[in-house]
Design a protein around this motif. Structure first.
Motif, PDB file in Angstrom:
ATOM      1  N   VAL A   1     -27.762  -1.882 -31.525  1.00 16.63           N
ATOM      2  CA  VAL A   1     -27.289  -1.664 -30.166  1.00 16.63           C
ATOM      3  C   VAL A   1     -26.719  -0.265 -30.058  1.00 16.63           C
ATOM      4  O   VAL A   1     -26.267   0.297 -31.070  1.00 16.63           O
TER       5      VAL A   1
ATOM      6  N   VAL B   1     -30.268  -4.597 -26.507  1.00 13.64           N
ATOM      7  CA  VAL B   1     -30.409  -4.723 -27.958  1.00 13.64           C
ATOM      8  C   VAL B   1     -31.738  -4.108 -28.405  1.00 13.64           C
ATOM      9  O   VAL B   1     -32.765  -4.276 -27.745  1.00 13.64           O
TER      10      VAL B   1
ATOM     11  N   VAL C   1     -28.272 -11.244 -32.907  1.00 16.98           N
ATOM     12  CA  VAL C   1     -27.691 -10.445 -31.832  1.00 16.98           C
ATOM     13  C   VAL C   1     -28.757 -10.341 -30.753  1.00 16.98           C
ATOM     14  O   VAL C   1     -29.903  -9.971 -31.045  1.00 16.98           O
TER      15      VAL C   1
ATOM     16  N   LEU D   1     -24.233  -9.140 -24.310  1.00 15.09           N
ATOM     17  CA  LEU D   1     -24.556  -9.134 -25.738  1.00 15.09           C
ATOM     18  C   LEU D   1     -24.059 -10.449 -26.338  1.00 15.09           C
ATOM     19  O   LEU D   1     -22.892 -10.811 -26.164  1.00 15.09           O
TER      20      LEU D   1
ATOM     21  N   TRP E   1     -21.008  -1.186 -28.500  1.00 13.48           N
ATOM     22  CA  TRP E   1     -21.101  -2.049 -27.317  1.00 13.48           C
ATOM     23  C   TRP E   1     -19.784  -2.113 -26.548  1.00 13.48           C
ATOM     24  O   TRP E   1     -19.747  -1.887 -25.349  1.00 13.48           O
TER      25      TRP E   1
END
Lengths: 486, 421
Positions: free
Chosen positions: B421, B356, B351, B322, B400
């Protein structure tokens, strides 16, 4: 020759200079501290002829690529400054030059991106007497006014070519005021965050409208250059009101003026900022961290006292520095070794302690970059973060590796000078622990250094052994955490 | 502001309580902490990114009246559709790689992120984004706090800073993050060879494990030294990494190359920090000119990210990756007289990664300079935030990193709309 320590003088010269060469230590050791402080702040009494020694034997070397051109080539400019740091007999002038370089942090890279490498070097580093157009580089301004009047220095900085490029003042016009310099003169150069508002930034930008650059001289003889010009037609003539007093009577509005008289706006504004108590306090706190200690917050009584001297002397930095260096806080036991050495302080002190003959300062430039400090190129307008941020593991490796490089370079000098101290490993260690000026180390650390001396064979003190162990030990001590304090 | 941060002692730099451990053991520890687990790459765009040139509301007439020279022409933007306010948006024309990632559904663009009374100072602004604590910008960094909360003893390579100096976001209480700009030069030199050099190195290793008592500032340097020496061997394995793509020869490209290498070698790093500067475009911003200032910034960003994205995908690590960007502020809406933009407020965060949920989050500002325009602030001068930036951090922490955002951010900033996410 074994070094005779003088704890007070060494502390003073680490802070007000860049450590002590053996001859400096000898010279100052015969004097009382107050006399030494007087000498340091009255540096004009010492002739400024250090540059004439560049290239002579007995001094640290420089590396030339063609012709040595410190006024037009930034690498050579960096070498000249490092040479001065090692050999100048005006240590406080150089220290304050570095302080102002960080305070008014201007980056060569941006200036070079806008105007090219040669011109940018002139605006950063040229000596006026050696430049065909009489350009005085920004560092020379700081050197000339190292202990000058802070208000006058602000005024010169506002007109400085490199600064007018760096913070975009050269494009500040009445139709589209440029906020960059106006913001930073309040946030970073004088009062600090919390003492101004967003509308002060807008008004400040209008104050400096028309403070631009013009091209002068002739390309034919190399004198062409940019220099400050007040462009009346680009000045915003309206009144500007601030949230703080600009005038001694408390008035906070700069009056409307004709365009022809409009440069007075900036002068009034600079006078006003210089006179604010917050400016004195901001400088005092910064001087505390730079000269006294960064391991404790600035003592409030120190800040009060220094700010008072600043105001009562009408911004005379010589009076301020004298007060700083004679202050009880400066001499407090907590202040001794109470600060991390900046990379350039570390490199120069190590050169002064270990030796320099046969070493070129050019070999220090890449290590300095790896340690996080490139002279003439601070990372941003706030200068270097300093303190703990110098000690990422990568930067610490760069320090250790510089100690290795210098130790290898000085191998034979080291082996020769330690010959009379090599009867026992203890004597050998004591010699180097004294020659390298560092914070006290714990017994367990000194025991490890001692063990290192006999780790690969019985101690004999032979030439061959000294040629290996002297640089090895200098590497370990010079790269030790203790040596990183100052 | 940062001047106060320099008095780090006040913030409480505790004495390092590191214990020396052999690299083999650390690798085991690294595996136990999830060497092939999820990675976070924090990307700092230094100087204040002009988000309105990166993500362009090309149907807003005020965009062009307020930016007569800097506005990216509607015909040149890379159209990526409309957001929930039906504003049509396009990426800067140089961001072809980011558009590809967007089309693959792996890039989230979070519009109008910021905070109340946003600072226009580079330094205070960076401190606030780094600490996620506008009320105490001298606090430790939010990533630093996350690292401090990991099971101890932390692996000295749990974080990897590709910049030369320690950024505020990584400042931690007892976790030292090594700065490794170039794995190939991260080595221990010696003035001697062979046996003598080995003796120096082993002396340095033993000394570095010492903890000076009651001298926390000195202990900090010991901690850095020990972290450096304890990570040399593992970092060396990264130096020999051969990527599957050619990385651009920019600072950012090479930083991402090192990150990919560290991930592929599985050396245990969880959080990486990469940065690229030059976004403080007060003058000659040159959005539309090839090799112009902002155009080049976009090229640097695009090419480095695309190379990294393709490399980690081909290495099978995209799902574990990420990337999160931040910058200290957006820029003024109206261009200034120097064909540049001054310091503004809210901005757009990027991001991206294999897990994602890509797309446009939040709504674009209307650029109508009406002082009552609710999407703007400062009398219509600057973009007003729609999302508190800490809500984005909260999603990254909770969704995450698998940690708890409430204690790490000192409050509940969770926002269900931020489901990226």
């Amino acid at each position: 020759v074994a070094r005779t320590p003088n704890r007070q003088i060494e502390h003073l010269l680490r802070r007000a200079g860049f450590g002590a060469r053996p001859d400096e230590l000898d010279y100052y050791s015969g004097q009382a501290v107050s006399e030494v402080v007087d000498a340091l702040v009255s540096y004009e009494q010492v002739a400024d002829e250090v540059d004439s020694n560049i290239g002579r034997s007995g001094y640290v070397g420089t590396t030339t690529r063609g012709v040595f051109s410190p006024n037009t080539n930034i690498t050579d400019a960096r070498q000249r400054w490092l040479f001065r740091l090692v050999h100048s007999d005006r240590p406080l002038q150089e220290k304050m030059t570095l302080f102002w370089h960080n305070h008014f942090a201007t980056g060569y890279s941006k200036v070079a991106g806008a105007l090219g490498a040669l011109e940018a070097t002139r605006y950063m580093a040229a000596r006026a007497s050696e430049d065909p157009g009489g350009v005085r580089g920004q560092i020379e301004l700081f050197r000339d006014m190292a202990l000058g009047n802070f208000r006058d220095l602000l005024f010169e900085v506002a007109k400085d070519t490199a600064m007018l490029v760096w913070l975009d003042g050269r494009t500040n016009t009445k139709a589209k005021p440029q906020e960059n310099f106006a913001r930073e003169i309040m946030e970073l150069f004088t009062v600090g965050v919390g003492h101004y508002t967003e509308s002060d930034v807008y008004a400040g930008a209008r104050v400096f409208t028309g403070w631009n650059l013009q091209r002068m001289g002739s390309a034919a003889n190399g004198s062409a250059h940019l220099e400050f010009a007040y462009v009346a037609a680009q000045h915003d003539t309206g009144p500007k009101t601030f949230s703080f007093p600009v005038y001694p009577d408390g008035g906070s509005t700069i009056p409307a003026r004709s365009a022809g008289d409009g440069m007075q706006d900036g002068i009034d504004f600079i006078n006003g900022l210089a006179a604010l108590p917050a400016t004195g306090r901001y400088l005092a706190a910064k001087l505390f961290r730079f000269f006294v200690s960064e391991f404790r917050p600035p003592d409030p009584s120190f800040v009060d006292r220094i700010a008072r001297v600043y105001l009562s002397s009408r911004y005379d930095m010589r009076a301020v520095l004298r007060e700083v260096l004679l202050s009880p806080e400066f001499w407090d036991a907590r202040s001794v070794w109470g600060r991390y050495a900046w990379p350039v302080e570390y490199v120069v002190r190590l050169l002064k302690d270990v030796g320099w003959v046969g070493f070129s300062v050019d070999s220090a430039l890449t290590p300095l970059a790896n340690m996080g400090l490139v002279l003439y190129d601070p990372p941003d307008v706030a200068g270097w973060d300093a303190g703990q941020t110098w000690f990422s593991s990568g930067a610490m490796l760069a320090r250790m590796n510089f100690a290795s490089t210098l130790a290898a370079n000085q191998r034979f000098n080291l082996a020769t000078s330690s010959k009379g101290f090599a009867q026992t490993p203890q004597g050998f260690l004591a010699y180097y622990a004294s020659a390298l000026d560092m914070a006290p180390s714990d017994t367990i650390v000194r025991d490890e250094w001692l063990k290192y001396l006999t780790a690969t064979g019985t101690w004999t003190g032979s030439d061959a052994q000294r040629q290996a162990k002297a640089p090895g030990l200098v590497h370990l001590i010079g790269g030790s955490p203790e040596y990183q304090l100052q | 502001m940062k001047v106060t941060r320099r008095q780090f002692v006040k913030g409480g730099v505790a004495a390092f309580t590191v214990t020396f451990a052999a690299p083999e053991f650390l690798s085991d520890l690294a595996r136990a902490q999830g060497a092939r687990g999820r990675n976070l790459v924090v990307l700092y765009l230094g100087g204040g990114n002009d988000a309105l040139s990166m993500l362009v509301p090309y149907n807003d007439p005020f965009y062009y009246t307020r930016r007569p020279t800097l506005g990216v022409p509607a015909g040149q933007v890379l159209q990526i559709g409309t957001d929930s306010s039906r504003t049509a948006l396009g990426l800067h024309p140089r961001l072809t790689g980011l558009r590809q990632i967007f089309d693959e559904g792996r890039l989230a663009l979070i519009q109008r992120t910021g905070y109340e009374n946003q600072s226009r100072s580079h330094f205070l602004g960076t401190d606030i984004w780094s600490t996620a604590d506008p009320g105490n910008p001298q606090a430790l960094g939010w990533i630093g706090r996350y690292l401090d909360a990991l099971p101890s003893p932390a692996d000295p390579l749990v974080g990897w800073n590709t910049a030369g100096i320690l950024p505020h976001v990584l400042q931690a209480n007892h976790t030292s993050v090594p700065a490794i700009a170039n794995p190939a030069t991260y080595s221990f030199a010696s003035p001697n060879g062979a046996v003598e050099a080995a003796a120096e190195r082993s002396a340095a290793l033993r000394i570095a494990s010492h903890v000076p008592v009651d001298r926390p500032e000195l202990a900090f340097v010991y901690g850095s030294t020990e972290a450096a020496l304890a990570t040399l061997d593992r970092v060396l394995t990264v130096a020999s990494y051969t990527p599957t793509v050619a990385y651009p020869n920019t600072g950012l490209g090479q930083a991402f190359r090192a990150v990919a290498g560290a991930m592929v070698r599985g050396i245990g790093t969880r959080v990486f920090y990469v940065t690229t500067g030059g976004f403080d475009t007060h003058s000659a911003q040159n959005t539309n000119v090839a090799n112009g200032a902002y155009y080049t910034l976009m090229a640097t960003l695009n090419d480095a990210i695309l190379a990294f994205y393709n490399d980690v995908r081909q290495q099978g690590l995209l799902e574990d990756t990420l990337v999160l960007s931040f910058s200290e502020f957006g820029r003024r809406i109206s261009e200034n007289g120097s064909s540049g933009t001054d310091h503004g407020a809210a901005s757009t965060m990027l991001v991206l990664g294999g897990r994602v949920n890509g797309g446009l989050y939040g709504t674009a500002p209307s650029l109508n300079p009406d002082p009552n325009n609710p999407t703007l602030e400062n009398n219509g001068g600057d973009v007003r935030h729609e999302f508190d930036f800490r809500s984005v951090y909260a999603r990254v922490i909770d969704g995450w990193l698998g940690a708890n955002s409430l204690p790490l951010l000192n409050g509940d900033f969770r926002n269900p709309r931020l489901s990226f996410v």
